[in-house]
Design an enzyme around this catalytic site. Sequence first.
Site, PDB file in Angstrom:
ATOM      1  N   ASP A  53       0.482  -1.128  -0.048  1.00  0.00           N
ATOM      2  CA  ASP A  53       0.279  -0.162  -0.282  1.00  0.00           C
ATOM      3  C   ASP A  53       0.512   1.364  -0.171  1.00  0.00           C
ATOM      4  OD1 ASP A  53      -1.571  -2.137   0.668  1.00  0.00           O
ATOM      5  OD2 ASP A  53      -2.361  -1.230   3.266  1.00  0.00           O
ATOM      6  N   GLU A 234     -10.260  -2.321   4.326  1.00  0.00           N
ATOM      7  CA  GLU A 234      -9.617  -1.693   4.431  1.00  0.00           C
ATOM      8  C   GLU A 234      -9.041  -0.557   4.446  1.00  0.00           C
ATOM      9  OE1 GLU A 234      -6.174  -5.641   5.024  1.00  0.00           O
ATOM     10  OE2 GLU A 234      -6.425  -5.214   2.401  1.00  0.00           O
TER      11      GLU A 234
HETATM   12  C1  FRU Z   1      -3.669  -3.783   2.767  1.00  0.00           C
HETATM   13  C2  FRU Z   1      -3.347  -4.050   3.951  1.00  0.00           C
HETATM   14  C3  FRU Z   1      -3.708  -3.133   5.216  1.00  0.00           C
HETATM   15  C4  FRU Z   1      -2.651  -2.763   6.504  1.00  0.00           C
HETATM   16  C5  FRU Z   1      -1.690  -3.127   5.691  1.00  0.00           C
HETATM   17  C6  FRU Z   1      -0.298  -4.710   5.516  1.00  0.00           C
HETATM   18  O1  FRU Z   1      -3.427  -4.318   1.633  1.00  0.00           O
HETATM   19  O2  FRU Z   1      -3.817  -5.263   4.048  1.00  0.00           O
HETATM   20  O3  FRU Z   1      -5.221  -3.644   6.144  1.00  0.00           O
HETATM   21  O4  FRU Z   1      -2.225  -1.966   7.049  1.00  0.00           O
HETATM   22  O5  FRU Z   1      -1.860  -3.682   3.815  1.00  0.00           O
HETATM   23  O6  FRU Z   1       0.750  -4.320   5.510  1.00  0.00           O
END
Ligand code: FRU
Length: 522
Positions: A53, A234
Amino acid sequence: MKYSAIIILLLFCLGCRQEKVQIKKEDRVEVQNYNEPHRPQFHFTPPSKWMNDPNGMFYYDGEYHLSYQYYPDSTVWGPMHWGHAISKDLVHWDHLPIALYPDSLGLIFSGSTVVDLNNTSGFGSEKNPPMVAAFTHHDLEGEKEGTNDFQKQSIAYSTDKGRSWTKYARNPVIPNLQKIKDFRDPKVVWHEESKKWIMSLAVYDKVQFYSSTNLKDWNFISEFGIEGDDRLWECPDLFPIVVEDEGVTKWVLIVSIQKKAPNGGTATSYFVGDFDGKEFKSNHVKQKWLDWGTDNYAFVTWDNIPKDDGRRIGIGWMSNWQYAQIVPTEVWRSAMTLPRELVLYRDGDDFKLRSSPIKEMESLRESVIPIEPLVIKDTAKIKGAFDPLQCELKLLIDPKKTTASKFGMELSNELGERLIITFDKESDSLTVDRTESSKNKFSDAFYNEVHTAPLTLGETNLDLTIFLDASSIEIFADDGVLNFTNIFFPTEKFSNLSLFSIDGELILEEGKIYPLKNIWTD
Ligand code: FRU
């Protein structure tokens, strides 16, 4: 005497300006092997190793900052850090050292950064406003031990334009008292009317909102979810946006959905509604999709873009959790989408987002190769001195004069590997077929399905902007009304680009190819 004073003053000012945007040589992290097969030439990728992300994006003093979920020791997901890069134009990036490392409270999961212009946090001064990052501390040990409160929200700040970060001594600022395993990804925005910071937090299948006056003390204010959706949510992002041509402000809530997106796996969705400082009320029940392709996840937007610019710009992770960790790249893994400008427009009683590549992308155009108006029966190869996997295409198609029931575009190589983009007038849809895009089928989820999206091919011309970059295609149809992002990994580069029609003729009114420069070497 007078003149020399002026000259000294001028030199001093010039020095200050330089100082502002300078990146010290020793601070720069070199990109490794940007020529590796499949490595994008004009998309953001990490210098090496694993990325997911986008995080902590803000603009300040001529610089756009982009952090990202980063595991510097491997090309698969692992203990998360915040990688960090800056750019003056959102196109060319300089990699900086890692901004946030895991610590005794846990790994550093996704989150956001705001520029605290009024120094509400007290971490800086009004003259030198601090940047405050909010992120999730993920306690791996706690998770392994089977606890439920291993995700908590913490903050860190910088008073040197993001060059170094200090974690707040009293972290976490939001402990997980509800004991909910999925409690993460804080995105903070300033709410001018109530003069408060608002944090959106993904809490399993909902978003919770918290407010604060100083970024340190947070109060729960409300939550938002939709009936019957028990998928994991998310990376939320709540922000105000003015409706195009109307001057009315609405609020958009972006949410990434971890399962069963329209074309499988993970994707980014959004709601449009109103926010009064306490509650978000959506104008519609079901979420809308920001991008119909499989590869635009965790899309979130930049904080503090200057008012006189006024754009709402975001970026997404160009992959999908279904296969992100096994795509065939070696030194690096995963790229970001192109930065995109979001525009909210009225569609009858409804409001929708359009997204288009930012205008700064035009600076990469090396030349223009016009495609003469064409009547295509069957197939027509597009010839010219350009690399089909490093270019921007503009096509204007007249669906009324086009008698073909289906038409489209194909990228292929001598091995018979191909990517097919089809517009279907009968079903009013766009499909992207990557099922034969490689002989090396590294994942069923990647190769099994043809992806589709609704697209009305009615009376008006279909205008297409398509960016192709080594292993990705981003389609923006009708000025960004429809977005479609997919990645692909042919064993040899696609060297042919052709247009095709089925059961009739395709009328191409106008076409342009822009070969694009790469962003790493110029
Ligand atoms: C989304 C996610 C978020 C988390 C991160 C962990 O892709 O699952 O929710 O904070 O990646 O790397």
